[in-house]
Design a protein around this motif. Structure first.
Motif, PDB file in Angstrom:
ATOM      1  N   ALA A  58    -120.044 -46.744 -28.253  1.00 14.99           N
ATOM      2  CA  ALA A  58    -119.350 -47.418 -29.348  1.00 14.99           C
ATOM      3  C   ALA A  58    -120.112 -48.692 -29.686  1.00 14.99           C
ATOM      4  O   ALA A  58    -121.171 -48.946 -29.133  1.00 14.99           O
ATOM      5  CB  ALA A  58    -117.910 -47.736 -28.949  1.00 14.99           C
ATOM      6  N   TRP A  59    -119.559 -49.483 -30.601  1.00 12.31           N
ATOM      7  CA  TRP A  59    -120.166 -50.758 -30.983  1.00 12.31           C
ATOM      8  C   TRP A  59    -119.208 -51.887 -30.670  1.00 12.31           C
ATOM      9  O   TRP A  59    -118.008 -51.718 -30.725  1.00 12.31           O
ATOM     10  CB  TRP A  59    -120.402 -50.841 -32.489  1.00 12.31           C
ATOM     11  N   ILE A  60    -119.772 -53.050 -30.481  1.00 10.50           N
ATOM     12  CA  ILE A  60    -118.966 -54.264 -30.510  1.00 10.50           C
ATOM     13  C   ILE A  60    -119.092 -54.852 -31.903  1.00 10.50           C
ATOM     14  O   ILE A  60    -120.187 -54.911 -32.455  1.00 10.50           O
ATOM     15  CB  ILE A  60    -119.433 -55.279 -29.454  1.00 10.50           C
ATOM     16  N   ARG A  61    -117.961 -55.241 -32.473  1.00 16.16           N
ATOM     17  CA  ARG A  61    -117.974 -55.854 -33.795  1.00 16.16           C
ATOM     18  C   ARG A  61    -117.937 -57.374 -33.617  1.00 16.16           C
ATOM     19  O   ARG A  61    -117.059 -57.903 -32.946  1.00 16.16           O
ATOM     20  CB  ARG A  61    -116.751 -55.395 -34.595  1.00 16.16           C
ATOM     21  N   GLU A  62    -118.886 -58.048 -34.211  1.00 18.20           N
ATOM     22  CA  GLU A  62    -118.942 -59.506 -34.115  1.00 18.20           C
ATOM     23  C   GLU A  62    -117.873 -60.106 -35.020  1.00 18.20           C
ATOM     24  O   GLU A  62    -117.471 -59.491 -36.010  1.00 18.20           O
ATOM     25  CB  GLU A  62    -120.321 -60.011 -34.568  1.00 18.20           C
ATOM     26  N   PRO A  63    -117.433 -61.341 -34.690  1.00 17.15           N
ATOM     27  CA  PRO A  63    -116.548 -62.043 -35.622  1.00 17.15           C
ATOM     28  C   PRO A  63    -117.230 -62.096 -36.991  1.00 17.15           C
ATOM     29  O   PRO A  63    -118.432 -62.340 -37.071  1.00 17.15           O
ATOM     30  CB  PRO A  63    -116.440 -63.444 -35.005  1.00 17.15           C
ATOM     31  N   GLY A  64    -116.492 -61.840 -38.031  1.00 20.00           N
ATOM     32  CA  GLY A  64    -117.092 -61.810 -39.360  1.00 20.00           C
ATOM     33  C   GLY A  64    -117.451 -60.398 -39.786  1.00 20.00           C
ATOM     34  O   GLY A  64    -117.868 -60.181 -40.913  1.00 20.00           O
ATOM     35  N   GLY A  65    -117.296 -59.458 -38.856  1.00 29.53           N
ATOM     36  CA  GLY A  65    -117.441 -58.063 -39.233  1.00 29.53           C
ATOM     37  C   GLY A  65    -118.825 -57.477 -39.043  1.00 29.53           C
ATOM     38  O   GLY A  65    -119.036 -56.294 -39.274  1.00 29.53           O
ATOM     39  N   ARG A  66    -119.788 -58.319 -38.615  1.00 34.51           N
ATOM     40  CA  ARG A  66    -121.122 -57.761 -38.382  1.00 34.51           C
ATOM     41  C   ARG A  66    -121.098 -56.859 -37.154  1.00 34.51           C
ATOM     42  O   ARG A  66    -120.293 -57.034 -36.255  1.00 34.51           O
ATOM     43  CB  ARG A  66    -122.135 -58.896 -38.145  1.00 34.51           C
ATOM     44  N   ASP A  67    -122.020 -55.939 -37.121  1.00 33.50           N
ATOM     45  CA  ASP A  67    -122.130 -55.080 -35.955  1.00 33.50           C
ATOM     46  C   ASP A  67    -122.886 -55.793 -34.844  1.00 33.50           C
ATOM     47  O   ASP A  67    -123.967 -56.331 -35.071  1.00 33.50           O
ATOM     48  CB  ASP A  67    -122.873 -53.787 -36.305  1.00 33.50           C
ATOM     49  N   GLY A  68    -122.293 -55.774 -33.679  1.00 34.15           N
ATOM     50  CA  GLY A  68    -122.957 -56.327 -32.501  1.00 34.15           C
ATOM     51  C   GLY A  68    -123.660 -55.218 -31.743  1.00 34.15           C
ATOM     52  O   GLY A  68    -123.973 -54.175 -32.306  1.00 34.15           O
ATOM     53  N   PRO A  69    -123.887 -55.449 -30.475  1.00 32.05           N
ATOM     54  CA  PRO A  69    -124.596 -54.445 -29.675  1.00 32.05           C
ATOM     55  C   PRO A  69    -123.728 -53.214 -29.412  1.00 32.05           C
ATOM     56  O   PRO A  69    -122.510 -53.265 -29.509  1.00 32.05           O
ATOM     57  CB  PRO A  69    -124.878 -55.189 -28.371  1.00 32.05           C
ATOM     58  N   GLY A  70    -124.387 -52.129 -29.098  1.00 35.26           N
ATOM     59  CA  GLY A  70    -123.674 -50.945 -28.659  1.00 35.26           C
ATOM     60  C   GLY A  70    -123.210 -51.097 -27.227  1.00 35.26           C
ATOM     61  O   GLY A  70    -123.789 -51.855 -26.455  1.00 35.26           O
TER      62      GLY A  70
END
Ligand SMILES: [Zn+2]
Length: 145
Positions: A58-70
């Motif tokens: 899965a992904w981690i979603r950064e604050p602000g909606g950007r995609d973070g690391p898997g």
């Protein structure tokens, strides 16, 4: 390999079963993050690549909606190892000061505040946080509070 590239462009939504596995696996880490003032990761329940039956991705979603690391939940290992691997991944995310300068290494060692973070490990088939300097087990993962 080919399949991973394809999924990278078009992530696949997780099945209900995969979502349940993911939530259960990540669950024990959330109280530790919450108790220590760490931002909780938003999880985007989509596979970014495919490890077949070995892992739920899965992904981690950064604050602000950007995609973070898997992140990856490895399925064919003990529950302690699974939690240990996830702790490493979330620790890496939490401490990524290049993404967010407000972040700091997590979790801070209560024996040596400000000098280093705790390291995940396993002892007797339990995932734990240890002081890397003394080797002392500080708490089971999920019981840092
Ligand atoms: Zn320490």
């Amino acid at each position: 390999m080919e399949r991973s590239r394809v999924l990278g462009r078009t992530p696949r939504p997780l099945t209900d079963e995969e979502k349940a596995v993911l939530r259960e696996a990540v669950g024990p880490l959330l109280p530790d993050m919450d108790a220590t003032g760490q931002t909780l990761p938003g999880i985007r329940e989509e596979a970014h690549h495919d490890r077949g039956e070995d892992a739920v991705c899965a992904w981690i979603r950064e604050p602000g909606g950007r995609d973070g690391p898997g992140i990856e939940v490895w399925l064919y290992c003990s529950p302690a190892d699974q939690l240990y691997y996830l702790a490493e991944q979330l620790q890496s995310w939490a401490g990524d000061v290049q993404v967010d300068p407000g972040r700091r290494p997590w979790p801070d060692c209560p024996d040596h505040p400000g000098s280093h973070m705790l390291m995940p490990d396993t002892r007797d088939q339990i995932a734990v946080w240890c002081c890397p300097q003394s080797g002392r087990v500080i708490a089971a993962i999920g019981r840092l509070a």
